[in-house]
Structure formats: structure tokens, C-alpha cells
Design an enzyme around this catalytic site. Structure first.
Site, short mmCIF file in Angstrom:
data_model
loop_
_atom_site.label_atom_id
_atom_site.label_comp_id
_atom_site.label_asym_id
_atom_site.label_seq_id
_atom_site.Cartn_x
_atom_site.Cartn_y
_atom_site.Cartn_z
N LEU A 111 0.88 -1.17 0.00
CA LEU A 111 0.00 0.00 0.00
C LEU A 111 0.92 1.22 0.00
O LEU A 111 1.95 1.23 0.69
CB LEU A 111 -0.89 0.02 1.25
CG LEU A 111 -1.94 -1.09 1.38
CD1 LEU A 111 -2.74 -0.91 2.67
CD2 LEU A 111 -2.88 -1.12 0.18
N ASP A 112 0.54 2.27 -0.75
CA ASP A 112 1.36 3.48 -0.80
C ASP A 112 1.48 4.11 0.58
O ASP A 112 0.66 3.86 1.46
CB ASP A 112 0.72 4.52 -1.74
CG ASP A 112 0.69 4.05 -3.19
OD1 ASP A 112 1.46 3.12 -3.51
OD2 ASP A 112 -0.09 4.60 -3.98
N LYS A 113 2.46 4.99 0.72
CA LYS A 113 2.73 5.65 2.00
C LYS A 113 1.48 6.35 2.55
O LYS A 113 1.19 6.28 3.74
CB LYS A 113 3.86 6.67 1.82
CG LYS A 113 4.37 7.28 3.10
CD LYS A 113 5.60 8.15 2.85
CE LYS A 113 6.17 8.67 4.15
NZ LYS A 113 7.41 9.45 3.92
N THR A 115 -1.67 5.69 1.75
CA THR A 115 -2.86 4.83 1.78
C THR A 115 -2.97 4.15 3.13
O THR A 115 -1.98 3.72 3.71
CB THR A 115 -2.76 3.76 0.66
OG1 THR A 115 -2.69 4.43 -0.60
CG2 THR A 115 -3.97 2.84 0.66
#
Length: 244
Positions: A111-113, A115
Site C-alpha cells: 500500500l502506498d505511503k 494509503t
């Protein structure tokens, strides 16, 4: 009862201590079998022992000797990487002993930073491979907010399974977009694949930039009762439900 394994290797693999320190642990009586302290660090023991003759470390049963699978409620501002240069990591939220396990604990898809939401972590390489395989048909539900009204045609575009993202050779699999009746800038999106920045790229194809993204579920797993930043170990039944 599991496979026979040397105590020094077992202590190192499960993150208790480096293999070189196992001798000290054993000599201090910290490792017992059926209540009797073991003498040699090179002795082989079964990882899944008889309940009447348990293998204990400091009086406690071995911690997940057959592998660890857990779910985290990922907070914003954490990266799914072991590289310190990328910023604070989700792995720093795990107990130190889990971080020392070998093979190491890894995220099942990143998951992105920025998210938030459901993140699976495991040290089981085979399970990690199965769950991240393109053939794996696991639905993931995302809650999102965007900076512009979602066009009415987006639902049909995503459902058709013909959307081509820039730089991709294959179209996206059919995905279910549900726009909130309360706001044309709030929606849920259910995907059965996990391409790089997929949700953000799909929404960008419709002229919308994602401003908030949260993964609410992974297959049958949700986040009920799990506070932001907390971690819960999955039961064998839950792992089976995932298709592990």
C-alpha cells in the site's frame, strides 16, 4: 509433530536470538522440554511438540513455529518497505522479535505511503507467492475520495474490463465502482488484481485524482475491531479462507 530442528537454528529462525547466542540461552535454562532444561543448543527437537511435553522458551510456548500471518490496520505515513531511506516503515509497528524472524516478515502486496487500511504480512514465502499471484482471484475493496466529480460513465468503463492503463499490455480485469449517493467524489472500488498504483491510475483515466485511499477488505478479511496501527495474527481457518 512438525519437523526436527536444532535448538540454535530454531531460536534464530523465530527471532529469539542470533544463532551464536543460543548456547547462552540454553545454559541459562531458558529452553525447557517437558519442564526439564535442555543442555545442548545443537540438540534437535520437534517444532510442534506433544502438549504433555511442551518445548518452552522462558516458560512460554514457541511463537508461531509454522509461520506467521497477520493483518495490520495500516496508518498513513508508513511505507511497506524495509529500506530506511523511504521513511517510517510498517515493519516498525511489529514486535521486535517478529522483525528478527528468518525468513523475514513481508507485506502481501504494497500500500502506498499515504494509503491506509488492511495490510497482510507474513513470513510464509509460499503463501506470499500464492496471494500475490496474478492468477489469484481475491477481491480487494477500496474506499476512495477524489478531487473532481466521477463521470457517470466510469462505472460501465471499469465493469467492462477493457480499460487500458498507460504502459500496460493487458486491459484491467472487470472492477466494480460504486459512487456514493451522498457525493460524486466519494466511491468504493472492488478489484481482483493489484497492479502498481492501480486505483489511482484507474481514477486518473477518468480525470480524477485520488486524495484519500483506504483498503477496507481483502477477500473475507476486514478490519473490524482493529485500531489504526494495530496488528492481529490470523487463525489457521482465516488463512484457509484467504486461499492459503
Amino acid at each position: 509433530g512438525g519437523k526436527a530442528e536444532r535448538i540454535d537454528r530454531l531460536l534464530s529462525r523465530l527471532g529469539y536470538c542470533p544463532r551464536a547466542e543460543a548456547k547462552q540461552w540454553v545454559s541459562r535454562g531458558r529452553v525447557t522440554l517437558g519442564g526439564i532444561p535442555l543442555i545442548r543448543a545443537d540438540r534437535k527437537v520437534l517444532t510442534l511438540t506433544d502438549p504433555d511435553c511442551p518445548l518452552l522458551i522462558d516458560g512460554e510456548p514457541l511463537e508461531y513455529p509454522s509461520g506467521l500471518v497477520c493483518v495490520m490496520h495500516k496508518p498513513a505515513g508508513r511505507v511497506c518497505s524495509h529500506d530506511e531511506r523511504e521513511g517510517p516503515s510498517v515493519f516498525h509497528l511489529l514486535p521486535p522479535r517478529w522483525r528478527r524472524r528468518s525468513p523475514g516478515v513481508e507485506a502481501v502486496g504494497r500500500l502506498d505511503k499515504d494509503t491506509t487500511g488492511l495490510l497482510l504480512l507474513t513470513d510464509d514465502g509460499a503463501l506470499l507467492h500464492r496471494l500475490t499471484s496474478p492468477k489469484k482471484d481475491v477481491a480487494k475493496m477500496y474506499q476512495l475520495e477524489v478531487d473532481a466529480d466521477i463521470p457517470p460513465g466510469a462505472v460501465a468503463v471499469f465493469a467492462a474490463g477493457k480499460l487500458m492503463l498507460t504502459g500496460e499490455k493487458k486491459s484491467c480485469l472487470p472492477a466494480r465502482l460504486r459512487v456514493s449517493p451522498a457525493s460524486p467524489r466519494v466511491a468504493t472500488l472492488e478489484l481482483k488484481e493489484g497492479r502498481f498504483h492501480q486505483v489511482k491510475r484507474m481514477m486518473a483515466s477518468q480525470g480524477c485524482e485520488v486524495t484519500r485511499l483506504h483498503r477496507a477488505s481483502f477477500g473475507a478479511l476486514g478490519l473490524a475491531g482493529l485500531a489504526v496501527g494495530d496488528v492481529r495474527v490470523l487463525s489457521a481457518e482465516e488463512v484457509e479462507l484467504l486461499g492459503g
